[in-house]
Design a protein around this motif. Sequence first.
Motif, PDB file in Angstrom:
ATOM      1  N   MET A  65      -8.909  26.602   5.608  1.00 19.88           N
ATOM      2  CA  MET A  65      -8.975  27.726   6.244  1.00 19.88           C
ATOM      3  C   MET A  65      -8.014  28.760   5.503  1.00 19.88           C
ATOM      4  O   MET A  65      -8.501  30.059   5.421  1.00 19.88           O
ATOM      5  CB  MET A  65      -8.335  27.442   7.725  1.00 19.88           C
ATOM      6  N   ALA A  66      -7.147  28.454   4.711  1.00 20.39           N
ATOM      7  CA  ALA A  66      -6.268  29.376   4.102  1.00 20.39           C
ATOM      8  C   ALA A  66      -6.729  29.855   3.118  1.00 20.39           C
ATOM      9  O   ALA A  66      -6.480  31.021   2.482  1.00 20.39           O
ATOM     10  CB  ALA A  66      -4.764  28.569   3.903  1.00 20.39           C
ATOM     11  N   ILE A  67      -7.829  29.376   2.255  1.00 23.46           N
ATOM     12  CA  ILE A  67      -8.170  29.713   1.045  1.00 23.46           C
ATOM     13  C   ILE A  67      -9.620  30.143   0.849  1.00 23.46           C
ATOM     14  O   ILE A  67     -10.226  30.697   0.096  1.00 23.46           O
ATOM     15  CB  ILE A  67      -7.925  28.324  -0.163  1.00 23.46           C
ATOM     16  N   LYS A  68     -10.495  29.821   1.905  1.00 19.79           N
ATOM     17  CA  LYS A  68     -11.984  29.826   1.817  1.00 19.79           C
ATOM     18  C   LYS A  68     -12.274  31.221   1.488  1.00 19.79           C
ATOM     19  O   LYS A  68     -13.574  31.483   0.994  1.00 19.79           O
ATOM     20  CB  LYS A  68     -12.310  29.239   3.338  1.00 19.79           C
ATOM     21  N   ASP A  69     -11.735  32.259   2.263  1.00 17.89           N
ATOM     22  CA  ASP A  69     -12.054  33.735   2.053  1.00 17.89           C
ATOM     23  C   ASP A  69     -11.698  34.272   0.808  1.00 17.89           C
ATOM     24  O   ASP A  69     -11.948  35.687   0.549  1.00 17.89           O
ATOM     25  CB  ASP A  69     -11.407  34.391   3.117  1.00 17.89           C
ATOM     26  N   LYS A  70     -10.818  33.575  -0.085  1.00 16.15           N
ATOM     27  CA  LYS A  70     -10.314  33.981  -1.272  1.00 16.15           C
ATOM     28  C   LYS A  70     -11.017  33.731  -2.603  1.00 16.15           C
ATOM     29  O   LYS A  70     -10.660  34.129  -3.527  1.00 16.15           O
ATOM     30  CB  LYS A  70      -8.678  33.674  -1.301  1.00 16.15           C
ATOM     31  N   VAL A  71     -12.026  32.766  -2.623  1.00 12.46           N
ATOM     32  CA  VAL A  71     -12.808  32.117  -3.610  1.00 12.46           C
ATOM     33  C   VAL A  71     -14.333  32.080  -3.530  1.00 12.46           C
ATOM     34  O   VAL A  71     -14.844  32.454  -2.583  1.00 12.46           O
ATOM     35  CB  VAL A  71     -12.248  30.805  -3.795  1.00 12.46           C
ATOM     36  N   ASP A  72     -14.877  32.056  -4.796  1.00 10.35           N
ATOM     37  CA  ASP A  72     -16.405  31.933  -4.661  1.00 10.35           C
ATOM     38  C   ASP A  72     -16.841  30.402  -4.237  1.00 10.35           C
ATOM     39  O   ASP A  72     -17.867  30.077  -3.862  1.00 10.35           O
ATOM     40  CB  ASP A  72     -16.728  32.354  -6.115  1.00 10.35           C
ATOM     41  N   TYR A  73     -16.211  29.197  -4.772  1.00 13.36           N
ATOM     42  CA  TYR A  73     -16.394  27.759  -4.534  1.00 13.36           C
ATOM     43  C   TYR A  73     -15.278  27.398  -4.222  1.00 13.36           C
ATOM     44  O   TYR A  73     -13.974  27.537  -4.210  1.00 13.36           O
ATOM     45  CB  TYR A  73     -16.750  27.379  -6.034  1.00 13.36           C
ATOM     46  N   LEU A  74     -15.384  26.358  -3.217  1.00  8.63           N
ATOM     47  CA  LEU A  74     -14.320  25.198  -2.945  1.00  8.63           C
ATOM     48  C   LEU A  74     -14.652  24.015  -3.782  1.00  8.63           C
ATOM     49  O   LEU A  74     -15.828  23.489  -3.841  1.00  8.63           O
ATOM     50  CB  LEU A  74     -14.606  24.757  -1.437  1.00  8.63           C
ATOM     51  N   PHE A  75     -13.648  23.371  -4.405  1.00 13.41           N
ATOM     52  CA  PHE A  75     -13.788  22.100  -5.278  1.00 13.41           C
ATOM     53  C   PHE A  75     -13.300  20.952  -4.162  1.00 13.41           C
ATOM     54  O   PHE A  75     -12.149  20.669  -3.959  1.00 13.41           O
ATOM     55  CB  PHE A  75     -12.869  22.159  -6.469  1.00 13.41           C
ATOM     56  N   ILE A  76     -14.404  20.291  -3.627  1.00 13.62           N
ATOM     57  CA  ILE A  76     -13.961  19.022  -2.651  1.00 13.62           C
ATOM     58  C   ILE A  76     -14.914  17.779  -3.356  1.00 13.62           C
ATOM     59  O   ILE A  76     -15.699  17.668  -2.570  1.00 13.62           O
ATOM     60  CB  ILE A  76     -14.134  19.375  -1.224  1.00 13.62           C
ATOM     61  N   PRO A  77     -14.305  17.325  -4.321  1.00 11.82           N
ATOM     62  CA  PRO A  77     -15.266  16.084  -4.925  1.00 11.82           C
ATOM     63  C   PRO A  77     -15.347  15.192  -3.718  1.00 11.82           C
ATOM     64  O   PRO A  77     -14.588  14.697  -3.121  1.00 11.82           O
ATOM     65  CB  PRO A  77     -14.470  15.814  -6.218  1.00 11.82           C
ATOM     66  N   ARG A  78     -16.161  14.351  -3.884  1.00 12.10           N
ATOM     67  CA  ARG A  78     -16.577  13.208  -3.033  1.00 12.10           C
ATOM     68  C   ARG A  78     -15.923  11.904  -3.942  1.00 12.10           C
ATOM     69  O   ARG A  78     -16.893  11.251  -4.268  1.00 12.10           O
ATOM     70  CB  ARG A  78     -18.057  12.888  -2.840  1.00 12.10           C
ATOM     71  N   VAL A  79     -14.690  11.758  -3.905  1.00 14.58           N
ATOM     72  CA  VAL A  79     -14.190  10.539  -4.735  1.00 14.58           C
ATOM     73  C   VAL A  79     -14.249   9.354  -4.042  1.00 14.58           C
ATOM     74  O   VAL A  79     -13.731   9.112  -3.057  1.00 14.58           O
ATOM     75  CB  VAL A  79     -12.590  10.914  -5.035  1.00 14.58           C
ATOM     76  N   PRO A 107     -17.263  29.001   1.478  1.00 15.20           N
ATOM     77  CA  PRO A 107     -18.085  29.137   0.307  1.00 15.20           C
ATOM     78  C   PRO A 107     -18.650  27.858  -0.172  1.00 15.20           C
ATOM     79  O   PRO A 107     -18.589  26.761   0.430  1.00 15.20           O
ATOM     80  CB  PRO A 107     -17.130  29.848  -0.761  1.00 15.20           C
ATOM     81  N   PRO A 108     -19.750  28.047  -1.086  1.00 17.90           N
ATOM     82  CA  PRO A 108     -20.465  26.763  -1.442  1.00 17.90           C
ATOM     83  C   PRO A 108     -19.224  25.784  -2.017  1.00 17.90           C
ATOM     84  O   PRO A 108     -18.453  25.999  -2.658  1.00 17.90           O
ATOM     85  CB  PRO A 108     -21.419  27.250  -2.857  1.00 17.90           C
ATOM     86  N   ILE A 109     -19.661  24.545  -1.618  1.00 17.93           N
ATOM     87  CA  ILE A 109     -18.855  23.414  -1.995  1.00 17.93           C
ATOM     88  C   ILE A 109     -19.136  22.554  -3.210  1.00 17.93           C
ATOM     89  O   ILE A 109     -20.275  22.029  -2.919  1.00 17.93           O
ATOM     90  CB  ILE A 109     -18.321  22.474  -0.791  1.00 17.93           C
ATOM     91  N   ILE A 110     -18.624  22.526  -3.942  1.00 17.37           N
ATOM     92  CA  ILE A 110     -18.669  21.655  -5.189  1.00 17.37           C
ATOM     93  C   ILE A 110     -18.205  20.076  -4.771  1.00 17.37           C
ATOM     94  O   ILE A 110     -17.138  19.662  -4.750  1.00 17.37           O
ATOM     95  CB  ILE A 110     -17.945  21.939  -6.510  1.00 17.37           C
ATOM     96  N   ASP A 111     -19.189  19.297  -4.539  1.00 19.44           N
ATOM     97  CA  ASP A 111     -19.017  18.021  -3.850  1.00 19.44           C
ATOM     98  C   ASP A 111     -19.454  16.752  -4.804  1.00 19.44           C
ATOM     99  O   ASP A 111     -20.037  15.690  -4.331  1.00 19.44           O
ATOM    100  CB  ASP A 111     -19.463  17.959  -2.433  1.00 19.44           C
ATOM    101  N   VAL A 112     -19.243  16.955  -5.858  1.00 16.43           N
ATOM    102  CA  VAL A 112     -19.728  16.064  -6.990  1.00 16.43           C
ATOM    103  C   VAL A 112     -19.261  14.350  -6.588  1.00 16.43           C
ATOM    104  O   VAL A 112     -17.903  14.503  -6.425  1.00 16.43           O
ATOM    105  CB  VAL A 112     -19.581  16.393  -8.317  1.00 16.43           C
ATOM    106  N   ARG A 113     -19.993  13.823  -6.521  1.00 14.49           N
ATOM    107  CA  ARG A 113     -19.554  12.130  -6.361  1.00 14.49           C
ATOM    108  C   ARG A 113     -18.969  11.415  -7.556  1.00 14.49           C
ATOM    109  O   ARG A 113     -19.522  11.523  -8.511  1.00 14.49           O
ATOM    110  CB  ARG A 113     -20.545  11.324  -5.805  1.00 14.49           C
ATOM    111  N   ILE A 114     -17.977  10.936  -7.518  1.00 10.32           N
ATOM    112  CA  ILE A 114     -17.110  10.099  -8.550  1.00 10.32           C
ATOM    113  C   ILE A 114     -16.961   8.801  -8.238  1.00 10.32           C
ATOM    114  O   ILE A 114     -16.216   8.480  -7.250  1.00 10.32           O
ATOM    115  CB  ILE A 114     -15.887  11.034  -8.969  1.00 10.32           C
TER     116      ILE A 114
END
Length: 331
Positions: A65-79, A107-114
Motif C-alpha cells: 500500500m505504501a509503495i504501489k502509487d510510486k512505481v511502474d511495477y511491483l516485484f512479488i516473485p512466486r517463490v 501496478p502490474p505485478i512481476i510474479d515469476v515462479r521460482i
Amino acid sequence: MTVKVGIPSALLYFLYYPMWQAFFNELGIQVVTSGRTTKNILDKGVREALADACVPIKLFFGHVMAIKDKVDYLFIPRVVCLNRKTVYCPKFLGLPDMIRHAVENVPPIIDVRIDTRKGCLPLLKAYVEIGSFFGAGRRASVRAYFKARKTHMRYNKLLRKGYSPDEAMSILKNPGIKPVRQPGANLRFAVLGYPYAIYDSFISVNLLGKLRRLGVSVLTAENIHPFLLALQKNCNLPKRLFWTFSDMALKAAHFLFKQGRIDGVLHLTAFGCGPDSLLNKFIELEAKKHRNIPFMTLMIDEHTGEAGMTTRLEAFVDMVRRRKEALACRR
C-alpha cells in the motif's frame, strides 16, 4: 524516463533485496523500496489483508500500500523453493494473487515462479523471464543474474560475520564504513525464528537492539554457515521439516544447543503462523535436553506492546546473568 520497480520491505526482502537490486540496476531499472515499517504501514496492512493472516503477511500488504502509487511495477516473485529441498509457506506462493485481488489500483505485478526442486537451471530461467518484462535480451539478463549472484554471495558473507541485514546492506553500499558495535557485551544469546520477523525492528519491537543495549551479543540462523546447518540433517526427526525457514531455524537450534557456547535461546514466533507453532514445540523439546541453556518463547502480533516485551527481556537477561555469575562463583 527510467522504469521504476517497487520491492516491499518485508518477507524475503531481508534475505534477497541486495541481489534483486543488483539485478534490476544492471538492466538499467530503478528500484524503489517501501522503507522501514511504521505503525501507519502496519495499520494499512491489517485493514487490507485477510483477518486470519499472520502479522508478517499483513505487514507485507501494508508495504505494498505504501509503495504501489510510486512505481511502474511491483516485484512479488512466486517463490516456491530455492534450495532444491524445502518449500516456502503457501502464503508466500499465493502472495501475488492475494495482492492482485485484494489491493485496488496496483501496478502490474512481476510474479515469476521460482522453483529449484528440479535443478538450479530454473532459477536462471526465472531471472531471464524477469528481464523479458523490460525487453532485456537473454544475454543481458544472464549477465545481470551472475552479477547479482556475486552481490548475494558478498551479502551472505557479511551476515555470517555477524552483521544484521541492515548493517550488511549498509556495508555493501559504503564498503569503507563499518557499523559501530556497542562494547561490553558479557552474554551471548541465540535469537531464532523467521528472518522477516526478527529483523523488522517494528514488529519485533526492536528485539535485537534491546538485547544489545542490555549487554547481550546476538547470534541468528543467518550468522551460521549453511554447511554447519546441513550437518544437523533431519534433527532427529523421521524427515526434515517441510518449510524452508522452519527447517533452517530448527537446524540452527540443534547446532547451537549442541555447541553450548551460548548463554540463552530466544524463539520469536508470530501469532497465527501454523508452521511456526510446530517449530516452537520442536525447539522447546530440544531445549529440555539442554537445561543448562535457558530458553524462552516470545510471541508477536499486530498488538504487541513495547513495554511488555521490554519487561520480559529484561527479566530473562537478568535471570541468565545472575545464573552465570552464580555458576562462576561455584568454580
